[in-house]
Write a protein that holds these residues in place. Structure first.
Motif, mmCIF file in Angstrom:
data_model
loop_
_atom_site.group_PDB
_atom_site.id
_atom_site.type_symbol
_atom_site.label_atom_id
_atom_site.label_comp_id
_atom_site.label_asym_id
_atom_site.label_seq_id
_atom_site.Cartn_x
_atom_site.Cartn_y
_atom_site.Cartn_z
ATOM 1 N N SER A 193 138.814 -14.616 -98.389
ATOM 2 C CA SER A 193 139.628 -14.063 -98.716
ATOM 3 C C SER A 193 139.495 -12.389 -99.929
ATOM 4 O O SER A 193 140.157 -11.551 -99.033
ATOM 5 C CB SER A 193 141.521 -14.593 -98.946
ATOM 6 O OG SER A 193 140.963 -14.848 -99.978
ATOM 7 N N TYR A 194 138.249 -12.536 -100.408
ATOM 8 C CA TYR A 194 138.213 -11.385 -101.818
ATOM 9 C C TYR A 194 136.499 -10.923 -100.836
ATOM 10 O O TYR A 194 136.355 -10.063 -101.502
ATOM 11 C CB TYR A 194 137.837 -11.761 -102.835
ATOM 12 C CG TYR A 194 138.940 -13.272 -103.553
ATOM 13 C CD1 TYR A 194 139.971 -12.548 -103.604
ATOM 14 C CD2 TYR A 194 139.148 -14.496 -103.598
ATOM 15 C CE1 TYR A 194 140.822 -13.091 -104.240
ATOM 16 C CE2 TYR A 194 140.053 -15.281 -103.911
ATOM 17 C CZ TYR A 194 141.711 -14.730 -104.431
ATOM 18 O OH TYR A 194 142.137 -15.295 -105.321
ATOM 19 N N TRP A 195 136.154 -10.614 -100.200
ATOM 20 C CA TRP A 195 135.325 -10.041 -98.859
ATOM 21 C C TRP A 195 135.594 -9.153 -99.141
ATOM 22 O O TRP A 195 136.976 -8.659 -98.817
ATOM 23 C CB TRP A 195 134.423 -10.976 -97.760
ATOM 24 C CG TRP A 195 133.648 -9.542 -97.860
ATOM 25 C CD1 TRP A 195 132.561 -10.310 -97.896
ATOM 26 C CD2 TRP A 195 133.399 -8.990 -96.954
ATOM 27 N NE1 TRP A 195 130.974 -9.153 -97.368
ATOM 28 C CE2 TRP A 195 132.012 -8.630 -96.386
ATOM 29 C CE3 TRP A 195 133.992 -8.274 -95.860
ATOM 30 C CZ2 TRP A 195 131.425 -8.115 -95.547
ATOM 31 C CZ3 TRP A 195 134.276 -7.639 -94.922
ATOM 32 C CH2 TRP A 195 132.696 -6.849 -94.884
ATOM 33 N N LYS A 196 134.636 -7.800 -99.464
ATOM 34 C CA LYS A 196 134.802 -6.079 -99.500
ATOM 35 C C LYS A 196 133.866 -6.029 -98.956
ATOM 36 O O LYS A 196 132.832 -6.698 -99.103
ATOM 37 C CB LYS A 196 135.555 -6.000 -100.283
ATOM 38 C CG LYS A 196 137.348 -6.306 -100.840
ATOM 39 C CD LYS A 196 137.536 -5.066 -102.057
ATOM 40 C CE LYS A 196 138.808 -5.095 -101.934
ATOM 41 N NZ LYS A 196 138.929 -6.078 -103.297
ATOM 42 N N GLU A 197 134.026 -4.983 -97.735
ATOM 43 C CA GLU A 197 132.645 -4.228 -97.679
ATOM 44 C C GLU A 197 131.237 -3.947 -98.489
ATOM 45 O O GLU A 197 132.850 -2.845 -99.691
ATOM 46 C CB GLU A 197 132.706 -2.992 -96.612
ATOM 47 C CG GLU A 197 131.904 -2.398 -95.960
ATOM 48 C CD GLU A 197 131.032 -3.113 -94.935
ATOM 49 O OE1 GLU A 197 129.870 -3.463 -94.453
ATOM 50 O OE2 GLU A 197 131.686 -3.757 -93.726
ATOM 51 N N GLY A 198 130.652 -3.523 -98.413
ATOM 52 C CA GLY A 198 129.266 -2.992 -99.575
ATOM 53 C C GLY A 198 129.750 -4.060 -100.432
ATOM 54 O O GLY A 198 128.784 -3.858 -101.727
ATOM 55 N N SER A 199 130.182 -4.810 -100.622
ATOM 56 C CA SER A 199 130.642 -6.075 -102.092
ATOM 57 C C SER A 199 129.375 -7.214 -102.323
ATOM 58 O O SER A 199 128.821 -7.367 -100.868
ATOM 59 C CB SER A 199 131.268 -6.499 -102.097
ATOM 60 O OG SER A 199 131.945 -7.866 -101.341
ATOM 61 N N ASN A 200 129.111 -7.661 -103.157
ATOM 62 C CA ASN A 200 127.686 -8.949 -103.290
ATOM 63 C C ASN A 200 128.919 -10.086 -103.052
ATOM 64 O O ASN A 200 128.811 -11.001 -104.680
ATOM 65 C CB ASN A 200 127.132 -8.523 -104.390
ATOM 66 C CG ASN A 200 126.201 -9.356 -104.570
ATOM 67 O OD1 ASN A 200 125.489 -10.145 -103.596
ATOM 68 N ND2 ASN A 200 125.287 -9.142 -105.498
ATOM 69 N N LYS A 201 129.967 -10.218 -102.741
ATOM 70 C CA LYS A 201 130.759 -11.759 -102.705
ATOM 71 C C LYS A 201 130.222 -12.139 -100.684
ATOM 72 O O LYS A 201 130.249 -11.707 -100.638
ATOM 73 C CB LYS A 201 131.897 -11.516 -102.350
ATOM 74 C CG LYS A 201 132.083 -11.053 -103.945
ATOM 75 C CD LYS A 201 133.944 -10.945 -104.213
ATOM 76 C CE LYS A 201 134.018 -10.490 -105.630
ATOM 77 N NZ LYS A 201 135.586 -9.872 -105.952
ATOM 78 N N PRO A 202 129.790 -13.058 -100.777
ATOM 79 C CA PRO A 202 129.446 -13.795 -99.208
ATOM 80 C C PRO A 202 131.355 -14.293 -98.581
ATOM 81 O O PRO A 202 132.539 -13.802 -99.168
ATOM 82 C CB PRO A 202 129.727 -15.354 -99.758
ATOM 83 C CG PRO A 202 130.564 -15.763 -100.774
ATOM 84 C CD PRO A 202 130.288 -14.503 -101.935
ATOM 85 N N TYR A 203 130.513 -13.636 -97.074
ATOM 86 C CA TYR A 203 131.954 -13.761 -96.466
ATOM 87 C C TYR A 203 132.043 -14.585 -96.240
ATOM 88 O O TYR A 203 133.934 -14.894 -95.919
ATOM 89 C CB TYR A 203 131.278 -12.527 -94.855
ATOM 90 C CG TYR A 203 131.932 -12.565 -94.011
ATOM 91 C CD1 TYR A 203 133.064 -11.443 -94.492
ATOM 92 C CD2 TYR A 203 132.307 -13.166 -92.495
ATOM 93 C CE1 TYR A 203 133.840 -10.983 -92.814
ATOM 94 C CE2 TYR A 203 133.361 -12.877 -91.837
ATOM 95 C CZ TYR A 203 133.811 -11.875 -92.390
ATOM 96 O OH TYR A 203 134.917 -11.457 -91.346
ATOM 97 N N PHE A 204 131.851 -15.858 -96.063
ATOM 98 C CA PHE A 204 131.946 -16.797 -96.373
ATOM 99 C C PHE A 204 132.146 -18.138 -97.286
ATOM 100 O O PHE A 204 131.219 -17.986 -98.163
ATOM 101 C CB PHE A 204 131.796 -17.729 -94.720
ATOM 102 C CG PHE A 204 131.062 -18.110 -93.278
ATOM 103 C CD1 PHE A 204 133.071 -17.665 -92.522
ATOM 104 C CD2 PHE A 204 131.175 -16.423 -92.309
ATOM 105 C CE1 PHE A 204 133.469 -17.460 -91.095
ATOM 106 C CE2 PHE A 204 131.820 -15.981 -91.038
ATOM 107 C CZ PHE A 204 132.625 -16.400 -90.823
#
Length: 69
Positions: free
Chosen positions: A41-52
């Protein structure tokens, strides 16, 4: 020289819906390990966080022991 890679199946996941309408995926490996995958739920476009985020289901006592180490 390029390495040859292959994939090994870990588990088959099924799509589920929780009581609030959120979608998640869960399944078991052939060895009996249970996995649950949620959309981050913290994923944002262009971020370095996993989508899942993929989790392996463990006993509460096992998790407490890991946190102590």
């Amino acid at each position: 020289m390029a390495e040859k890679n292959s994939l090994k199946v870990v588990a088959g996941l099924f799509r589920n819906t929780d009581k609030k309408g959120g979608i998640y995926y869960s399944g078991k490996s052939e060895e009996g390990e249970e996995y649950v995958m949620f959309r981050n739920s913290y994923w944002k476009e262009g971020s370095n966080k996993p989508y899942f985020r993929l989790h392996r289901r463990v006993e509460a006592s096992e998790l407490a022991k890991e946190m102590e180490d």
